[in-house]
Write an enzyme that holds these catalytic residues in place. Structure first.
Site, short mmCIF file in Angstrom:
data_model
loop_
_atom_site.label_atom_id
_atom_site.label_comp_id
_atom_site.label_asym_id
_atom_site.label_seq_id
_atom_site.Cartn_x
_atom_site.Cartn_y
_atom_site.Cartn_z
N CYS A 186 -113.16 33.50 49.20
CA CYS A 186 -112.85 34.74 49.89
C CYS A 186 -111.69 34.49 50.82
O CYS A 186 -111.34 33.34 51.10
CB CYS A 186 -114.09 35.28 50.59
SG CYS A 186 -114.19 35.03 52.30
N ARG A 198 -114.89 49.01 53.88
CA ARG A 198 -116.12 48.23 53.66
C ARG A 198 -117.02 48.29 54.90
O ARG A 198 -118.22 48.21 54.77
CB ARG A 198 -115.77 46.76 53.38
CG ARG A 198 -115.14 46.53 52.03
CD ARG A 198 -115.03 45.05 51.78
NE ARG A 198 -116.24 44.38 52.21
CZ ARG A 198 -116.31 43.13 52.66
NH1 ARG A 198 -115.24 42.40 52.72
NH2 ARG A 198 -117.45 42.61 53.04
N LYS A 226 -123.50 47.38 59.84
CA LYS A 226 -123.31 47.05 58.42
C LYS A 226 -124.00 45.73 58.07
O LYS A 226 -124.72 45.64 57.08
CB LYS A 226 -121.82 46.91 58.10
CG LYS A 226 -121.55 46.31 56.74
CD LYS A 226 -120.10 45.99 56.51
CE LYS A 226 -119.67 44.61 56.91
NZ LYS A 226 -119.96 43.52 55.97
N ASN A 227 -123.75 44.70 58.88
CA ASN A 227 -124.25 43.38 58.53
C ASN A 227 -125.78 43.31 58.57
O ASN A 227 -126.37 42.43 57.95
CB ASN A 227 -123.65 42.31 59.45
CG ASN A 227 -122.21 42.00 59.07
OD1 ASN A 227 -121.70 42.51 58.07
ND2 ASN A 227 -121.55 41.17 59.86
N ASP A 262 -115.87 38.04 64.24
CA ASP A 262 -115.53 39.34 63.67
C ASP A 262 -114.76 40.23 64.65
O ASP A 262 -114.36 41.34 64.28
CB ASP A 262 -116.78 40.07 63.18
CG ASP A 262 -117.34 39.46 61.90
OD1 ASP A 262 -116.72 38.54 61.35
OD2 ASP A 262 -118.41 39.92 61.45
N ARG A 285 -119.96 39.22 49.32
CA ARG A 285 -120.72 37.97 49.36
C ARG A 285 -122.19 38.18 49.69
O ARG A 285 -123.04 37.47 49.18
CB ARG A 285 -120.15 37.06 50.44
CG ARG A 285 -118.81 36.50 50.17
CD ARG A 285 -118.40 35.67 51.36
NE ARG A 285 -119.44 34.71 51.69
CZ ARG A 285 -119.65 33.58 51.04
NH1 ARG A 285 -118.87 33.25 50.04
NH2 ARG A 285 -120.63 32.78 51.38
N VAL A 296 -122.10 28.32 49.74
CA VAL A 296 -123.49 28.79 49.92
C VAL A 296 -124.46 27.62 49.83
O VAL A 296 -125.63 27.80 49.53
CB VAL A 296 -123.87 29.89 48.89
CG1 VAL A 296 -123.18 31.20 49.24
CG2 VAL A 296 -123.54 29.46 47.47
N ASP A 297 -123.95 26.41 50.12
CA ASP A 297 -124.81 25.23 50.00
C ASP A 297 -126.05 25.30 50.89
O ASP A 297 -127.16 24.92 50.48
CB ASP A 297 -124.00 23.95 50.29
CG ASP A 297 -123.21 24.01 51.58
OD1 ASP A 297 -122.86 25.14 52.00
OD2 ASP A 297 -122.96 22.96 52.20
N LEU A 298 -125.90 25.84 52.10
CA LEU A 298 -127.06 25.90 53.00
C LEU A 298 -128.12 26.88 52.48
O LEU A 298 -129.32 26.66 52.65
CB LEU A 298 -126.65 26.32 54.42
CG LEU A 298 -125.63 25.47 55.17
CD1 LEU A 298 -125.53 25.90 56.63
CD2 LEU A 298 -126.00 24.00 55.11
N ILE A 336 -115.22 29.34 63.57
CA ILE A 336 -116.22 29.65 62.53
C ILE A 336 -115.62 29.59 61.12
O ILE A 336 -116.20 29.00 60.22
CB ILE A 336 -116.84 31.05 62.75
CG1 ILE A 336 -117.31 31.23 64.20
CG2 ILE A 336 -117.97 31.31 61.75
CD1 ILE A 336 -118.54 30.47 64.60
C1 UD1 Z 1 -121.89 36.59 58.56
C2 UD1 Z 1 -121.27 37.95 58.68
C3 UD1 Z 1 -119.79 37.83 58.99
C4 UD1 Z 1 -119.56 36.95 60.21
C5 UD1 Z 1 -120.28 35.62 60.06
C6 UD1 Z 1 -120.22 34.77 61.31
C7 UD1 Z 1 -122.56 39.32 57.14
C8 UD1 Z 1 -122.55 40.10 55.88
N1 UD1 Z 1 -121.44 38.67 57.42
O1 UD1 Z 1 -121.25 35.95 57.46
O2 UD1 Z 1 -119.27 39.15 59.21
O3 UD1 Z 1 -118.18 36.72 60.35
O4 UD1 Z 1 -121.67 35.85 59.76
O5 UD1 Z 1 -120.75 35.45 62.39
O6 UD1 Z 1 -123.51 39.30 57.88
N2 UD1 Z 1 -121.22 27.98 55.61
C9 UD1 Z 1 -121.33 26.87 54.80
N3 UD1 Z 1 -122.35 26.83 53.88
C10 UD1 Z 1 -123.24 27.85 53.73
C11 UD1 Z 1 -123.12 28.98 54.58
C12 UD1 Z 1 -122.10 29.02 55.51
O7 UD1 Z 1 -120.55 25.93 54.90
O8 UD1 Z 1 -124.13 27.76 52.88
C13 UD1 Z 1 -120.14 28.04 56.62
C14 UD1 Z 1 -119.16 29.19 56.40
O9 UD1 Z 1 -118.16 28.84 55.48
C15 UD1 Z 1 -118.63 29.40 57.79
C16 UD1 Z 1 -119.84 29.09 58.69
O10 UD1 Z 1 -120.73 28.34 57.88
O11 UD1 Z 1 -117.60 28.49 58.08
C17 UD1 Z 1 -120.56 30.29 59.23
O12 UD1 Z 1 -120.83 31.18 58.19
P1 UD1 Z 1 -122.08 32.16 58.17
O13 UD1 Z 1 -122.66 32.25 59.55
O14 UD1 Z 1 -122.98 31.77 57.06
O15 UD1 Z 1 -121.38 33.54 57.83
P2 UD1 Z 1 -121.89 34.64 56.82
O16 UD1 Z 1 -123.38 34.77 56.87
O17 UD1 Z 1 -121.23 34.45 55.50
#
Ligand code: UD1
Length: 429
Positions: free
Chosen positions: A120, A402, A22-23, A310, A96, A127-129, A332
């Site tokens: 969530c 989902r 899925k991801n 996950d 997301r 999504v700052d990064l 995480i």
């Molecule tokens: C993806 C996966 C999710 C999995 C996660 C970690 C998809 C659709 N989802 O989520 O199933 O649990 O990877 O393996 O692929 N963060 C920030 N700022 C940002 C982006 C992330 O602070 O701009 C933080 C998040 O809140 C979290 C951490 O970074 O604490 C890791 O998140 P991230 O690896 O980005 O997870 P997703 O891509 O959302």
């Protein structure tokens, strides 16, 4: 709304074919926005999340056709032109990962308006990064009234992007945008999850020049245009781990096919430590457990190749019946133990302090009514229910839909007593 009823106690015997990830699938679908030629994705999972993204892509101008191909489900996505560069709140808030259309829209059209995804259940998930990466590539980004307004009228430009910590979504997003930028981009401290390698392989098949995906440094040489391609989605490692844990919890012998052991090695090592027998094959694995009680083991979630966050809820379910105390540390996401109180309703003994859960194994679990709180948590409850006495009723299974394709069918084929009760359309409490 639908519910799932599970009567525990049946051992699992048989084979479970693993679906496409899925991801990965949802990021690959977003990649189709980068070309005016068709992108054909094979080994596609059919899930609520892929349907939701298809709805969004259709609004943006993509023709999405689902087919039953010779080797299983396929989706052909064709974006002749972008008819709208607006991704509205009602769609982005439901998933997301829809936010990841922002980069491709800017790369293809020079502008986009995409809703912020909002909060969530498993944490703040900002999504700052993502936005920093797009800014580094030359996009101007403004935030108003919950929307990102992005402009890059003269196109994006390659850049060096050093992520302060590992983010799967932000690494993927930067890659999706940088493939059409002028010049070279270097992503450091990039996520190494297998889905990154899959996205790079697909983009390269479309004519991109991405190297190093799967390592912490990814180099992207921008190209002027991308073309159509055919790409097979990699196996879903979370579905793989989930069924491996289901087999371990219920006992019996289950062969998982159409997948890879290396994707879940960190989990398999922990399962072996707990006393589960794992036989590794080229196309998957066989999981065996015959009677003996498992030992409690400690796990900590980490970015790949560490133990996947996950799979944390599902592993916690396994530990509820283990001998001794298991310490599960979540690194995480800050609020990812919402399954713990639900597992306690089945009789589990779990104490949560911050990012740490202590699970003291009990002798028996008892079926009860429980509620799914998020996608992976919901399947953790199903796993616990497989070994609980009597019936467990899981509500809010839309979370589960989902990300798990035909779950009740796959488990029932191995002898589990799992059935879906179709809802009457009324919302639940
Ligand atoms: C993806 C996966 C999710 C999995 C996660 C970690 C998809 C659709 N989802 O989520 O199933 O649990 O990877 O393996 O692929 N963060 C920030 N700022 C940002 C982006 C992330 O602070 O701009 C933080 C998040 O809140 C979290 C951490 O970074 O604490 C890791 O998140 P991230 O690896 O980005 O997870 P997703 O891509 O959302």
């Amino acid at each position: 709304m639908d519910r799932i009823a599970i009567t525990g106690g049946a051992r699992l015997m048989g084979e479970i074919p693993i679906s496409g990830a899925k991801n990965s699938a949802i990021k690959l679908m977003a990649a189709s926005l980068l070309t005016d030629e068709p992108l054909r994705l094979t080994n596609m999972p059919r899930l609520a999340d892929t349907r939701l993204l298809a709805r969004l892509l259709r609004r943006l101008g993509t023709e999405v056709v689902e087919l039953d191909g010779e080797d299983g489900p396929e989706t052909v996505l064709h974006t002749r032109e972008i008819v709208s560069a607006l991704a509205p709140y009602d769609l982005v808030r439901q998933m997301r990962a829809s936010f990841n259309v922002l980069g491709p829209l800017i790369a293809r059209t020079g502008h986009a308006k995409v809703s912020l995804p909002g909060g969530c259940t498993i944490g703040a998930r900002p999504v700052d990064l993502h936005l920093e990466a797009l800014r580094a590539l030359g996009a101007s980004i403004d935030l108003h009234e919950g929307y990102v307004y992005a402009q890059a009228p003269r196109g994006l430009t390659g850049a060096e992007i050093a992520f302060p910590f590992v983010s799967v979504g932000a690494t993927e997003h930067a890659m999706l945008a940088a493939v059409l930028a002028k010049g070279t981009s270097v992503l450091s401290n990039a996520a190494c999850e297998p889905e990154l390698g899959d996205l790079a392989d697909c983009l390269n098949a479309m004519g991109a020049k991405v190297s190093g995906a799967g390592t912490s440094t990814i180099v992207i040489e921008g190209v002027e245009r991308l073309h159509g391609a055919t790409h097979s989605v990699i196996a879903d490692r979370i579905e793989t781990g989930t069924y491996a844990l289901a087999a371990a919890m219920a006992g019996g012998q289950v062969r998982l096919t159409n997948t890879r052991c290396d994707f879940v090695e960190a989990l398999l090592v922990k399962m072996e430590e707990a006393g589960v027998e794992v036989e590794r094959h080229d196309d998957g694995m066989t999981i065996r457990r015959n009677g003996a009680r498992l030992k409690a083991v400690e796990v900590e979630t980490d970015p790949y190749p560490g133990f996947a966050t996950d799979l944390q809820a599902q592993f916690m379910a396994l530990m509820t019946l283990a001998d001794g105390e298991s310490v599960i540390t979540e690194t995480i996401f800050e609020n990812r133990f919402m399954h713990a109180p639900e597992l306690s309703r089945l009789g589990a003994e779990i104490a949560v302090h911050g990012g740490e859960a202590r699970v003291r194994g009990v002798e028996v679990l008892e079926g009860a009514q429980v509620m799914a709180t998020d996608l992976r948590a919901s399947v953790g409850l199903v796993i616990a229910a497989l070994a609980a006495n009597g019936e467990t009723m899981v509500s809010r299974v839309y979370h589960l839909d989902r990300g798990f394709e035909r779950l009740e069918e796959k488990l029932s084929a191995c002898g589990a007593n799992v059935r879906r009760i179709i809802g009457d359309g009324e919302p639940e409490d």
